[in-house]
Scaffold this motif. Structure first.
Motif, short mmCIF file in Angstrom:
data_model
loop_
_atom_site.label_atom_id
_atom_site.label_comp_id
_atom_site.label_asym_id
_atom_site.label_seq_id
_atom_site.Cartn_x
_atom_site.Cartn_y
_atom_site.Cartn_z
N VAL A 169 -11.47 8.64 -23.57
CA VAL A 169 -10.68 8.18 -22.42
C VAL A 169 -10.30 9.37 -21.55
O VAL A 169 -10.44 9.34 -20.32
CB VAL A 169 -9.41 7.44 -22.91
CG1 VAL A 169 -8.48 7.15 -21.72
CG2 VAL A 169 -9.78 6.15 -23.60
N GLY A 170 -9.84 10.43 -22.19
CA GLY A 170 -9.45 11.63 -21.43
C GLY A 170 -10.60 12.23 -20.67
O GLY A 170 -10.46 12.66 -19.52
N PHE A 189 -0.78 11.61 -24.82
CA PHE A 189 0.24 11.78 -25.84
C PHE A 189 0.09 10.75 -26.96
O PHE A 189 -0.28 9.60 -26.73
CB PHE A 189 1.64 11.67 -25.22
CG PHE A 189 1.89 12.65 -24.11
CD1 PHE A 189 2.02 12.22 -22.80
CD2 PHE A 189 1.98 14.01 -24.39
CE1 PHE A 189 2.24 13.12 -21.78
CE2 PHE A 189 2.22 14.93 -23.38
CZ PHE A 189 2.34 14.47 -22.06
N GLY A 190 0.39 11.17 -28.17
CA GLY A 190 0.35 10.26 -29.31
C GLY A 190 0.85 10.99 -30.53
O GLY A 190 1.48 12.04 -30.45
N ALA A 211 6.47 17.49 -18.58
CA ALA A 211 6.56 16.36 -17.64
C ALA A 211 6.71 15.02 -18.36
O ALA A 211 7.13 14.03 -17.75
CB ALA A 211 5.33 16.33 -16.74
N LYS A 212 6.37 14.97 -19.62
CA LYS A 212 6.45 13.71 -20.36
C LYS A 212 7.87 13.16 -20.33
O LYS A 212 8.84 13.86 -20.59
CB LYS A 212 6.00 13.91 -21.81
CG LYS A 212 6.00 12.60 -22.62
CD LYS A 212 5.63 12.85 -24.06
CE LYS A 212 5.65 11.55 -24.86
NZ LYS A 212 5.37 11.76 -26.29
N CYS A 228 2.42 11.55 -14.13
CA CYS A 228 2.81 11.42 -15.54
C CYS A 228 3.32 10.02 -15.88
O CYS A 228 3.84 9.29 -15.04
CB CYS A 228 3.87 12.47 -15.88
SG CYS A 228 5.28 12.51 -14.78
N SER A 229 3.11 9.67 -17.14
CA SER A 229 3.65 8.44 -17.71
C SER A 229 4.03 8.74 -19.15
O SER A 229 3.96 9.89 -19.59
CB SER A 229 2.59 7.33 -17.66
OG SER A 229 1.56 7.60 -18.59
N ASP A 230 4.40 7.71 -19.91
CA ASP A 230 4.76 7.93 -21.31
C ASP A 230 3.56 8.31 -22.15
O ASP A 230 3.69 8.88 -23.23
CB ASP A 230 5.41 6.68 -21.90
CG ASP A 230 6.78 6.42 -21.29
OD1 ASP A 230 7.39 7.38 -20.80
OD2 ASP A 230 7.22 5.26 -21.31
N TYR A 231 2.35 7.96 -21.67
CA TYR A 231 1.16 8.12 -22.50
C TYR A 231 0.19 9.18 -21.99
O TYR A 231 -0.55 9.78 -22.78
CB TYR A 231 0.42 6.78 -22.61
CG TYR A 231 1.29 5.68 -23.13
CD1 TYR A 231 1.83 4.72 -22.26
CD2 TYR A 231 1.64 5.63 -24.48
CE1 TYR A 231 2.66 3.71 -22.74
CE2 TYR A 231 2.46 4.62 -24.96
CZ TYR A 231 2.97 3.66 -24.10
OH TYR A 231 3.80 2.69 -24.57
N VAL A 232 0.16 9.39 -20.68
CA VAL A 232 -0.80 10.30 -20.09
C VAL A 232 -0.13 11.15 -19.03
O VAL A 232 0.74 10.65 -18.28
CB VAL A 232 -1.98 9.53 -19.44
CG1 VAL A 232 -3.01 10.51 -18.84
CG2 VAL A 232 -2.65 8.61 -20.45
#
Length: 254
Positions: A169-170, A189-190, A211-212, A228-232
């Motif tokens: 995905v990245g 992020f994970g 930034a997370k 930025c978001s919670d996941y990426v």
């Protein structure tokens, strides 16, 4: 070809005279007796390189260098510090405020000439490379219509349907960024963070991890933009801030 202009900034007149005598046959040389005098001279002077003494009253070389880096007209101009103190701390401090090189007093002429020549040539090459890259990017982006950009986004979404790994995905995210003529990197992020086109211990990765969780989904810092978001989190290194239409369009795509 016009001579490069070098400004010597030193509160000791004898130091300025000595350096000027060394350089005046090869360069156009001007002098400033203090940091304040140097900054004032920038209203009508446009040096190609600065030689800064570190130990000066009122405004030392470090503070002056910081001010020069904040000035749009001198933020990339080569700066060589001149100091009688040859310590690791002194050199690190010089680099941290934006200095490019360091010359020890008493000055060895060949060393001074060598460093000036290298910094002027390097600065000129970087400027030429930047101009070529900007021209190439503009040509490439201008050739792509808004409809084509939408098709590229559709291709990106399609590619995700067959992607079975987070790293995959990245990789597709960064390929999509590149398809718009932009350069960047990403962190997904994970339980285990995945870094794409940057190393886990790199400055870019540290910025993205910071930034997370930000309340702002778009953080712009000059030509750099963080999405930025919670996941990426994405870091785009060369947003077209000179073209507001393209900039806004790319923000929507990202």
């Amino acid at each position: 070809m016009a001579q490069a202009h070098i400004m010597i900034v030193d509160d000791v007149e004898s130091n300025r005279v000595f350096i000027k005598q060394l350089l005046q046959n090869d360069y156009r040389v001007s002098e400033a007796e203090s940091g304040a005098a140097c900054l004032a001279a920038l209203e009508h002077e446009h040096p190609d390189l600065f030689l800064l003494d570190i130990s000066m009253p009122d405004m030392d070389g470090y503070e002056l260098c910081t001010q020069l880096r904040l000035n749009e007209s001198t933020n990339t101009t080569p700066i060589i510090f001149v100091s009688a103190i040859n310590s690791v701390d002194e050199r690190l401090a010089a680099y941290e405020v934006g200095g490019d090189d360091f010359v020890i007093k008493p000055i060895e002429p060949q060393d001074l000439f060598s460093k000036i020549k290298y910094r002027l040539e390097r600065h000129g090459q970087v400027a030429r490379d930047r101009e070529q890259a900007e021209a190439a990017m503009l040509d490439a982006v201008d050739a792509v219509s808004s409809e084509e950009e939408t098709l590229r986004l559709a291709d990106f979404v399609k590619s995700l349907q067959t992607t079975k790994t987070v790293q995959g995905v990245g990789t597709h995210i960064c390929k999509a960024i590149e398809s718009f003529g932009l350069g960047g990197c990403a962190v997904i992020f994970g339980a285990e963070n995945h870094y794409i086109q940057c190393q886990a211990d790199s400055l870019e990765a540290r910025v993205l991890k910071t930034a997370k969780g930000s309340k702002e989904h778009v953080i712009s810092i000059g030509v750099r933009t963080i999405i930025c978001s919670d996941y990426v989190a994405l870091l785009i290194k060369d947003m077209p801030i000179e073209d507001s239409s393209r900039y806004d369009r790319f923000i929507d795509h990202l």
